[in-house]
Design a protein around this motif. Structure first.
Motif, PDB file in Angstrom:
ATOM      1  N   ILE A 254       0.841  -1.199   0.000  1.00  0.00           N
ATOM      2  CA  ILE A 254       0.000   0.000   0.000  1.00  0.00           C
ATOM      3  C   ILE A 254       0.875   1.248   0.000  1.00  0.00           C
ATOM      4  O   ILE A 254       0.613   2.211  -0.739  1.00  0.00           O
ATOM      5  CB  ILE A 254      -0.964   0.000   1.197  1.00  0.00           C
ATOM      6  N   ASP A 255       1.922   1.247   0.815  1.00  0.00           N
ATOM      7  CA  ASP A 255       2.846   2.388   0.849  1.00  0.00           C
ATOM      8  C   ASP A 255       3.448   2.637  -0.537  1.00  0.00           C
ATOM      9  O   ASP A 255       3.560   3.787  -0.989  1.00  0.00           O
ATOM     10  CB  ASP A 255       3.975   2.135   1.850  1.00  0.00           C
ATOM     11  N   GLN A 256       3.836   1.559  -1.203  1.00  0.00           N
ATOM     12  CA  GLN A 256       4.478   1.678  -2.511  1.00  0.00           C
ATOM     13  C   GLN A 256       3.520   2.258  -3.555  1.00  0.00           C
ATOM     14  O   GLN A 256       3.886   3.167  -4.302  1.00  0.00           O
ATOM     15  CB  GLN A 256       4.962   0.302  -2.967  1.00  0.00           C
ATOM     16  N   TYR A 257       2.295   1.722  -3.598  1.00  0.00           N
ATOM     17  CA  TYR A 257       1.332   2.210  -4.586  1.00  0.00           C
ATOM     18  C   TYR A 257       0.910   3.650  -4.293  1.00  0.00           C
ATOM     19  O   TYR A 257       0.712   4.453  -5.207  1.00  0.00           O
ATOM     20  CB  TYR A 257       0.107   1.291  -4.635  1.00  0.00           C
ATOM     21  N   GLU A 258       0.797   3.995  -3.013  1.00  0.00           N
ATOM     22  CA  GLU A 258       0.437   5.364  -2.660  1.00  0.00           C
ATOM     23  C   GLU A 258       1.563   6.327  -3.036  1.00  0.00           C
ATOM     24  O   GLU A 258       1.316   7.430  -3.562  1.00  0.00           O
ATOM     25  CB  GLU A 258       0.116   5.469  -1.170  1.00  0.00           C
ATOM     26  N   LYS A 259       2.796   5.923  -2.784  1.00  0.00           N
ATOM     27  CA  LYS A 259       3.943   6.764  -3.139  1.00  0.00           C
ATOM     28  C   LYS A 259       3.988   6.995  -4.652  1.00  0.00           C
ATOM     29  O   LYS A 259       4.220   8.122  -5.120  1.00  0.00           O
ATOM     30  CB  LYS A 259       5.236   6.099  -2.673  1.00  0.00           C
ATOM     31  N   SER A 260       3.756   5.946  -5.416  1.00  0.00           N
ATOM     32  CA  SER A 260       3.758   6.058  -6.876  1.00  0.00           C
ATOM     33  C   SER A 260       2.664   7.013  -7.345  1.00  0.00           C
ATOM     34  O   SER A 260       2.888   7.849  -8.239  1.00  0.00           O
ATOM     35  CB  SER A 260       3.554   4.677  -7.504  1.00  0.00           C
ATOM     36  N   PHE A 261       1.486   6.907  -6.741  1.00  0.00           N
ATOM     37  CA  PHE A 261       0.382   7.812  -7.078  1.00  0.00           C
ATOM     38  C   PHE A 261       0.767   9.265  -6.824  1.00  0.00           C
ATOM     39  O   PHE A 261       0.564  10.141  -7.677  1.00  0.00           O
ATOM     40  CB  PHE A 261      -0.865   7.436  -6.274  1.00  0.00           C
ATOM     41  N   HIS A 262       1.339   9.543  -5.662  1.00  0.00           N
ATOM     42  CA  HIS A 262       1.709  10.920  -5.329  1.00  0.00           C
ATOM     43  C   HIS A 262       2.804  11.449  -6.253  1.00  0.00           C
ATOM     44  O   HIS A 262       2.791  12.632  -6.614  1.00  0.00           O
ATOM     45  CB  HIS A 262       2.144  11.007  -3.862  1.00  0.00           C
ATOM     46  N   GLN A 263       3.709  10.577  -6.655  1.00  0.00           N
ATOM     47  CA  GLN A 263       4.742  10.991  -7.608  1.00  0.00           C
ATOM     48  C   GLN A 263       4.131  11.356  -8.958  1.00  0.00           C
ATOM     49  O   GLN A 263       4.488  12.376  -9.564  1.00  0.00           O
ATOM     50  CB  GLN A 263       5.770   9.873  -7.775  1.00  0.00           C
ATOM     51  N   GLN A 264       3.193  10.537  -9.411  1.00  0.00           N
ATOM     52  CA  GLN A 264       2.540  10.812 -10.695  1.00  0.00           C
ATOM     53  C   GLN A 264       1.681  12.070 -10.627  1.00  0.00           C
ATOM     54  O   GLN A 264       1.615  12.838 -11.588  1.00  0.00           O
ATOM     55  CB  GLN A 264       1.687   9.610 -11.117  1.00  0.00           C
ATOM     56  N   LEU A 265       1.042  12.285  -9.474  1.00  0.00           N
ATOM     57  CA  LEU A 265       0.236  13.484  -9.307  1.00  0.00           C
ATOM     58  C   LEU A 265       1.117  14.729  -9.312  1.00  0.00           C
ATOM     59  O   LEU A 265       0.785  15.744  -9.947  1.00  0.00           O
ATOM     60  CB  LEU A 265      -0.562  13.400  -8.005  1.00  0.00           C
ATOM     61  N   ALA A 266       2.258  14.656  -8.631  1.00  0.00           N
ATOM     62  CA  ALA A 266       3.197  15.789  -8.603  1.00  0.00           C
ATOM     63  C   ALA A 266       3.716  16.091 -10.006  1.00  0.00           C
ATOM     64  O   ALA A 266       3.845  17.267 -10.399  1.00  0.00           O
ATOM     65  CB  ALA A 266       4.352  15.478  -7.656  1.00  0.00           C
ATOM     66  N   GLN A 267       4.028  15.057 -10.767  1.00  0.00           N
ATOM     67  CA  GLN A 267       4.497  15.246 -12.136  1.00  0.00           C
ATOM     68  C   GLN A 267       3.424  15.893 -13.006  1.00  0.00           C
ATOM     69  O   GLN A 267       3.717  16.778 -13.819  1.00  0.00           O
ATOM     70  CB  GLN A 267       4.914  13.902 -12.730  1.00  0.00           C
ATOM     71  N   ALA A 268       2.181  15.459 -12.822  1.00  0.00           N
ATOM     72  CA  ALA A 268       1.079  16.022 -13.602  1.00  0.00           C
ATOM     73  C   ALA A 268       0.866  17.499 -13.268  1.00  0.00           C
ATOM     74  O   ALA A 268       0.624  18.320 -14.157  1.00  0.00           O
ATOM     75  CB  ALA A 268      -0.201  15.233 -13.331  1.00  0.00           C
ATOM     76  N   LYS A 269       0.982  17.820 -11.978  1.00  0.00           N
ATOM     77  CA  LYS A 269       0.830  19.230 -11.559  1.00  0.00           C
ATOM     78  C   LYS A 269       1.971  20.083 -12.088  1.00  0.00           C
ATOM     79  O   LYS A 269       1.760  21.221 -12.539  1.00  0.00           O
ATOM     80  CB  LYS A 269       0.772  19.318 -10.030  1.00  0.00           C
ATOM     81  N   ALA A 270       3.189  19.545 -12.051  1.00  0.00           N
ATOM     82  CA  ALA A 270       4.339  20.285 -12.576  1.00  0.00           C
ATOM     83  C   ALA A 270       4.204  20.523 -14.072  1.00  0.00           C
ATOM     84  O   ALA A 270       4.500  21.623 -14.566  1.00  0.00           O
ATOM     85  CB  ALA A 270       5.621  19.509 -12.292  1.00  0.00           C
ATOM     86  N   LYS A 271       3.735  19.524 -14.789  1.00  0.00           N
ATOM     87  CA  LYS A 271       3.550  19.662 -16.232  1.00  0.00           C
ATOM     88  C   LYS A 271       2.459  20.665 -16.548  1.00  0.00           C
ATOM     89  O   LYS A 271       2.584  21.476 -17.460  1.00  0.00           O
ATOM     90  CB  LYS A 271       3.204  18.287 -16.830  1.00  0.00           C
ATOM     91  N   ALA A 272       1.376  20.612 -15.756  1.00  0.00           N
ATOM     92  CA  ALA A 272       0.270  21.562 -15.954  1.00  0.00           C
ATOM     93  C   ALA A 272       0.746  22.994 -15.686  1.00  0.00           C
ATOM     94  O   ALA A 272       0.376  23.946 -16.385  1.00  0.00           O
ATOM     95  CB  ALA A 272      -0.908  21.208 -15.056  1.00  0.00           C
ATOM     96  N   GLY A 273       1.587  23.144 -14.632  1.00  0.00           N
ATOM     97  CA  GLY A 273       2.088  24.467 -14.293  1.00  0.00           C
ATOM     98  C   GLY A 273       3.011  25.034 -15.356  1.00  0.00           C
ATOM     99  O   GLY A 273       2.987  26.236 -15.638  1.00  0.00           O
ATOM    100  N   SER A 274       3.814  24.162 -15.948  1.00  0.00           N
ATOM    101  CA  SER A 274       4.773  24.641 -16.964  1.00  0.00           C
ATOM    102  C   SER A 274       4.109  24.978 -18.292  1.00  0.00           C
ATOM    103  O   SER A 274       4.685  25.680 -19.114  1.00  0.00           O
ATOM    104  CB  SER A 274       5.830  23.563 -17.209  1.00  0.00           C
ATOM    105  N   SER A 275       2.877  24.504 -18.456  1.00  0.00           N
ATOM    106  CA  SER A 275       2.187  24.763 -19.729  1.00  0.00           C
ATOM    107  C   SER A 275       1.451  26.097 -19.718  1.00  0.00           C
ATOM    108  O   SER A 275       0.897  26.521 -20.719  1.00  0.00           O
ATOM    109  CB  SER A 275       1.210  23.638 -20.056  1.00  0.00           C
ATOM    110  N   HIS A 276       1.417  26.743 -18.535  1.00  0.00           N
ATOM    111  CA  HIS A 276       0.717  28.030 -18.439  1.00  0.00           C
ATOM    112  C   HIS A 276       1.700  29.181 -18.576  1.00  0.00           C
ATOM    113  O   HIS A 276       2.856  29.071 -18.251  1.00  0.00           O
ATOM    114  CB  HIS A 276      -0.017  28.141 -17.103  1.00  0.00           C
TER     115      HIS A 276
END
Length: 276
Positions: A254-276
Motif C-alpha cells: 500500500i505504501d508503494q502504490y500510494e507513493k507512486s500515485f503521489h509521484q505521478q500526481l506531482a508530475q502532472a501538476k508540474a507539467k500543468a504548471g509549466s504549460s501556463h
C-alpha cells in the motif's frame, strides 16, 4: 486531444496479447480456510466456498471460463454451485467472462454503484479504455455500497469501496478460519493509475478518489491479503512458501502504490504548471 492520446498510451500495456501471464494456467490452490485461487498466472480469481454455495470474485478474460471450470473442479468443487459473482474492478481483464459464467450458473452478480453501469454496457462507458477493451454486457442483479456486508453461508464479506483504478474499484474483507486461528483477510484492489490524474473530463475526481481509497487501505490491518493481479501480492512466492500470512507485505505494498500515485500526481501538476 491530449487526454485521448494519454489514455490510449495505457491501452497496449493492458491488452491480453501483451500479457501472456493473463492467459497462462496456474495450479488452483488454497489460500486459507475456505478461500481458494482459481485464476491464471496473473489474473486473480478467488473462490470462497460454502456448503450453501460459493462466491466467485473476478472471472478473467472472455475465454477464461473453461480454465475457471477446470480449476474449480480440480479443487473438488463445481462451477454450477457458484451463487454470487463479484468483481474488484470493471475492466475487461477481470470481468469479460462474467456474463457467460452468470448464465451457466444462475449466480447473482453484485457490483458497486460506480462500476455497475460500466459492466452493464460492456465497457462502453469505461473512462480508461476504448473499443479494444469492450466485453459482453453483464446483467447486474444488485448494487452494493461501502460498508455493506455480503453473506452466503458462514461467509461474511465487507464491501470497502476503493475507487480510482476504476470508478467503482472495490476491496473486500472477511475473517477466515486458518487451521483453527481466525485471521483477517483483504481482497485489496490496488490503486494503480491508468488514467490522467488532472484535466480528465471522463473522471474529474480521480485524484481525490485515490487519496480516499489509500486512506481506507492504510487503516486496514489484514494478516492475509491478495489483489486483482497475482503479481501484485507475489502469489507464486507465497505458494512455494506454503503460507499467505503477510501483514508486513500488505503495508509495504500500500505504501508503494500510494507513493507512486503521489509521484505521478506531482508530475502532472508540474507539467500543468509549466504549460501556463
Amino acid at each position: 486531444m491530449r487526454f485521448l492520446l494519454t489514455a490510449l498510451l495505457f491501452l497496449p500495456l493492458l491488452l491480453a496479447d501483451q500479457n501472456p501471464g493473463w492467459k497462462k494456467p496456474f495450479p488452483a490452490h488454497r489460500i486459507a480456510g475456505n478461500i481458494y485461487y482459481v485464476g491464471t498466472e496473473d489474473l486473480a480469481c478467488f473462490l470462497i466456498t460454502n456448503p450453501e454455495g460459493h462466491i466467485l470474485i473476478n472471472t478473467g478474460l472472455a475465454d477464461s471460463t473453461p480454465l475457471l471450470r477446470q480449476s474449480i473442479e480440480k479443487l473438488g468443487f463445481q462451477l454450477k454451485d457458484v451463487k454470487i459473482l463479484l468483481n474488484m474492478q470493471a475492466h475487461f481483464d477481470h470481468v469479460a467472462a462474467m456474463e457467460e459464467v452468470r448464465k451457466l450458473t444462475g449466480a447473482k452478480v453484485y457490483a458497486t454503484e460506480a462500476d455497475a453501469p460500466i459492466m452493464e454496457d460492456g465497457g462502453h462507458s469505461d473512462p480508461a479504455f476504448g473499443p479494444e477493451a469492450y466485453f459482453t454486457p453483464i446483467h447486474v442483479d444488485r448494487r452494493i455500497k461501502d460498508g455493506e456486508v455480503i453473506k452466503l453461508g458462514a461467509t461474511a464479506l465487507t464491501v470497502i469501496t476503493t475507487p480510482g483504478h476504476s470508478r467503482g474499484s472495490v476491496t473486500y474483507t472477511m475473517t477466515v478460519d486458518d487451521n483453527g486461528r481466525k485471521r483477517a483477510v483483504a481482497f485489496a484492489n490496488m490503486g494503480t493509475v491508468v488514467m490522467p490524474l488532472l484535466g480528465n473530463p471522463k473522471y474529474p475526481n480521480i485524484a481525490a478518489d485515490l487519496e480516499q481509497s489509500f486512506a481506507k487501505q492504510q487503516r486496514m490491518k489484514p494478516e492475509i491479503w491478495v489483489a486483482a493481479h497475482a503479481s501484485q501480492y507475489d502469489m507464486e512466492k507465497k505458494v512455494k512458501a506454503g503460507s499467505f500470512v503477510d501483514p508486513q507485505g500488505y503495508k509495504a505494498a500500500i505504501d508503494q502504490y500510494e507513493k507512486s500515485f503521489h509521484q505521478q500526481l506531482a508530475q502532472a501538476k508540474a507539467k500543468a504548471g509549466s504549460s501556463h
